[in-house]
Design a protein around this motif. Structure first.
Motif, mmCIF file in Angstrom:
data_model
loop_
_atom_site.group_PDB
_atom_site.id
_atom_site.type_symbol
_atom_site.label_atom_id
_atom_site.label_comp_id
_atom_site.label_asym_id
_atom_site.label_seq_id
_atom_site.Cartn_x
_atom_site.Cartn_y
_atom_site.Cartn_z
ATOM 1 N N MET A 4 73.839 64.166 -52.432
ATOM 2 C CA MET A 4 75.207 63.687 -52.236
ATOM 3 C C MET A 4 75.809 64.256 -50.950
ATOM 4 S SD MET A 4 77.691 61.839 -53.173
ATOM 5 C CE MET A 4 78.058 61.466 -54.841
ATOM 6 N N ILE A 5 75.560 65.531 -50.690
ATOM 7 C CA ILE A 5 76.058 66.150 -49.461
ATOM 8 C C ILE A 5 75.395 65.506 -48.246
ATOM 9 C CG2 ILE A 5 76.074 68.305 -48.129
ATOM 10 C CD1 ILE A 5 76.366 69.737 -50.914
ATOM 11 N N LEU A 6 74.079 65.312 -48.321
ATOM 12 C CA LEU A 6 73.367 64.652 -47.223
ATOM 13 C C LEU A 6 73.857 63.220 -47.022
ATOM 14 C CD1 LEU A 6 69.729 65.917 -47.864
ATOM 15 C CD2 LEU A 6 71.295 66.629 -46.030
ATOM 16 N N MET A 7 74.142 62.534 -48.122
ATOM 17 C CA MET A 7 74.645 61.170 -48.025
ATOM 18 C C MET A 7 76.017 61.141 -47.351
ATOM 19 S SD MET A 7 75.155 58.237 -50.937
ATOM 20 C CE MET A 7 76.624 58.965 -51.628
ATOM 21 N N ALA A 8 76.880 62.081 -47.717
ATOM 22 C CA ALA A 8 78.207 62.145 -47.095
ATOM 23 C C ALA A 8 78.086 62.416 -45.592
ATOM 24 C CB ALA A 8 79.052 63.221 -47.768
ATOM 25 N N ALA A 9 77.186 63.325 -45.211
ATOM 26 C CA ALA A 9 76.961 63.611 -43.794
ATOM 27 C C ALA A 9 76.399 62.374 -43.084
ATOM 28 C CB ALA A 9 76.014 64.795 -43.638
ATOM 29 N N ASN A 10 75.514 61.662 -43.743
ATOM 30 C CA ASN A 10 74.922 60.452 -43.178
ATOM 31 C C ASN A 10 75.992 59.387 -42.945
ATOM 32 O OD1 ASN A 10 73.378 58.204 -42.547
ATOM 33 N ND2 ASN A 10 71.926 58.506 -44.191
ATOM 34 N N VAL A 11 76.853 59.175 -43.922
ATOM 35 C CA VAL A 11 77.927 58.187 -43.791
ATOM 36 C C VAL A 11 78.871 58.604 -42.666
ATOM 37 C CG1 VAL A 11 79.952 57.186 -44.932
ATOM 38 C CG2 VAL A 11 77.785 57.362 -46.163
ATOM 39 N N PHE A 12 79.205 59.880 -42.599
ATOM 40 C CA PHE A 12 80.071 60.381 -41.526
ATOM 41 C C PHE A 12 79.444 60.087 -40.166
ATOM 42 C CE2 PHE A 12 81.299 63.767 -38.569
ATOM 43 C CZ PHE A 12 82.682 63.588 -38.558
ATOM 44 N N TYR A 13 78.149 60.390 -40.032
ATOM 45 C CA TYR A 13 77.445 60.112 -38.779
ATOM 46 C C TYR A 13 77.490 58.620 -38.448
ATOM 47 C CZ TYR A 13 73.665 59.187 -35.546
ATOM 48 O OH TYR A 13 72.937 58.738 -34.488
ATOM 49 N N ASP A 14 77.224 57.768 -39.452
ATOM 50 C CA ASP A 14 77.241 56.324 -39.220
ATOM 51 C C ASP A 14 78.601 55.839 -38.737
ATOM 52 O OD1 ASP A 14 74.615 55.771 -39.792
ATOM 53 O OD2 ASP A 14 74.982 55.059 -41.831
ATOM 54 N N VAL A 15 79.651 56.326 -39.348
ATOM 55 C CA VAL A 15 80.999 55.887 -38.979
ATOM 56 C C VAL A 15 81.338 56.348 -37.564
ATOM 57 C CG1 VAL A 15 83.458 56.198 -39.499
ATOM 58 C CG2 VAL A 15 81.842 55.717 -41.341
ATOM 59 N N VAL A 16 81.057 57.613 -37.261
ATOM 60 C CA VAL A 16 81.350 58.126 -35.917
ATOM 61 C C VAL A 16 80.508 57.394 -34.872
ATOM 62 C CG1 VAL A 16 81.188 60.158 -34.418
ATOM 63 C CG2 VAL A 16 82.149 60.377 -36.708
ATOM 64 N N ALA A 17 79.217 57.216 -35.147
ATOM 65 C CA ALA A 17 78.338 56.540 -34.189
ATOM 66 C C ALA A 17 78.786 55.097 -33.950
ATOM 67 C CB ALA A 17 76.896 56.572 -34.676
ATOM 68 N N ARG A 18 79.192 54.421 -35.013
ATOM 69 C CA ARG A 18 79.583 53.017 -34.878
ATOM 70 C C ARG A 18 80.900 52.866 -34.142
ATOM 71 N NH1 ARG A 18 79.542 49.638 -40.089
ATOM 72 N NH2 ARG A 18 77.366 49.610 -39.517
ATOM 73 N N TYR A 19 81.921 53.617 -34.562
ATOM 74 C CA TYR A 19 83.254 53.381 -34.012
ATOM 75 C C TYR A 19 83.559 54.181 -32.759
ATOM 76 C CZ TYR A 19 83.958 50.666 -38.190
ATOM 77 O OH TYR A 19 83.832 49.715 -39.173
ATOM 78 N N ALA A 20 82.937 55.315 -32.582
ATOM 79 C CA ALA A 20 83.204 56.109 -31.380
ATOM 80 C C ALA A 20 82.233 55.780 -30.249
ATOM 81 C CB ALA A 20 83.138 57.599 -31.695
ATOM 82 N N PHE A 21 81.009 55.415 -30.595
ATOM 83 C CA PHE A 21 79.987 55.208 -29.566
ATOM 84 C C PHE A 21 79.361 53.809 -29.596
ATOM 85 C CE2 PHE A 21 79.950 59.743 -30.724
ATOM 86 C CZ PHE A 21 80.379 60.268 -29.515
ATOM 87 N N SER A 22 79.848 52.945 -30.472
ATOM 88 C CA SER A 22 79.316 51.580 -30.621
ATOM 89 C C SER A 22 77.796 51.582 -30.775
ATOM 90 C CB SER A 22 79.724 50.705 -29.422
ATOM 91 O OG SER A 22 81.114 50.576 -29.364
ATOM 92 N N ASN A 23 77.304 52.515 -31.550
ATOM 93 C CA ASN A 23 75.872 52.659 -31.776
ATOM 94 C C ASN A 23 75.608 52.501 -33.278
ATOM 95 O OD1 ASN A 23 73.174 53.269 -31.648
ATOM 96 N ND2 ASN A 23 73.474 55.442 -31.231
ATOM 97 N N VAL A 24 74.706 51.587 -33.616
ATOM 98 C CA VAL A 24 74.396 51.336 -35.018
ATOM 99 C C VAL A 24 72.917 51.651 -35.245
ATOM 100 C CG1 VAL A 24 74.277 49.592 -36.830
ATOM 101 C CG2 VAL A 24 76.155 49.554 -35.197
ATOM 102 N N SER A 25 72.644 52.417 -36.297
ATOM 103 C CA SER A 25 71.261 52.731 -36.649
ATOM 104 C C SER A 25 70.949 52.120 -38.009
ATOM 105 C CB SER A 25 71.061 54.246 -36.696
ATOM 106 O OG SER A 25 69.807 54.542 -37.261
#
Length: 181
Positions: A26-47
């Motif tokens: 769950m902690i890893l999932m929360a970190a993963n979601v945080f990374y996805d959101v920051v990467a998508r909206y701050a850097f326009s990068n989608v993985s």
């Protein structure tokens, strides 16, 4: 009676380990979601791989949370009736429920889940999306793995019920504490 106590405590320990792994996922999932959101909206990068990792981790949280929920009495049932019953009645209900429902259900999930994971492994199944995760059999193998731990949690429900019927334990003290401690 000592062997029942040892078996009960050992099975309880396995369920708590499942709970710890679910918490970590769950902690890893929360970190993963945080990374996805920051990467998508701050850097326009989608993985795609990171997005797929979210549902892989969610699967681990859900599947390994089941044995822990069974151990701590955190599963769904009609508590309106159950809460008013004596410990002896609760013990009989839990024992019969585990023997008739939990353990056979875990067996079926294990048998079919094993075939499901084995087919994915033999096909070399991976993500259908470019950039997705390879080796989908890894996450599918969590299904039979979890079925084993769900069955042990069902057996733990039986051993705990035996201890309650013998007067060694009560449901109110053991399960109200719950927790991962």
């Amino acid at each position: 009676m000592r062997w029942i106590i040892n078996l009960d405590e050992g099975l309880g320990w396995l369920s708590k380990i499942c709970g710890w792994i679910a918490c970590l996922a769950m902690i890893l999932m929360a970190a993963n979601v945080f990374y996805d959101v920051v990467a998508r909206y701050a850097f326009s990068n989608v993985s795609i791989a990171m997005q797929e990792m979210e549902w892989h981790l969610y699967s681990v949280v859900f599947l390994l949370g089941i044995p822990y929920a069974l151990r701590t009495d955190g599963h769904v049932r009609v508590d309106v009736f159950y809460n008013n019953w004596s410990d002896r009645t609760k013990a009989w209900v839990n024992m019969i429920g585990a023997i008739v429902f939990v353990i056979p259900f875990a067996y079926l999930i294990g048998i079919y889940g094993y075939s499901f994971a084995l087919d994915a492994y033999n096909m070399g199944e991976g993500s259908g999306d470019p950039g997705g995760l390879p080796h989908r059999w890894i996450i599918k193998s969590v299904i039979p793995f979890t079925a084993f731990f769900t069955a042990t949690a069902g057996l733990n429900m039986v051993t705990f019920a035996i201890r309650v019927l013998a007067g060694d334990k009560t449901y109110s003290t053991e399960h109200s504490a719950g927790g991962l401690a």
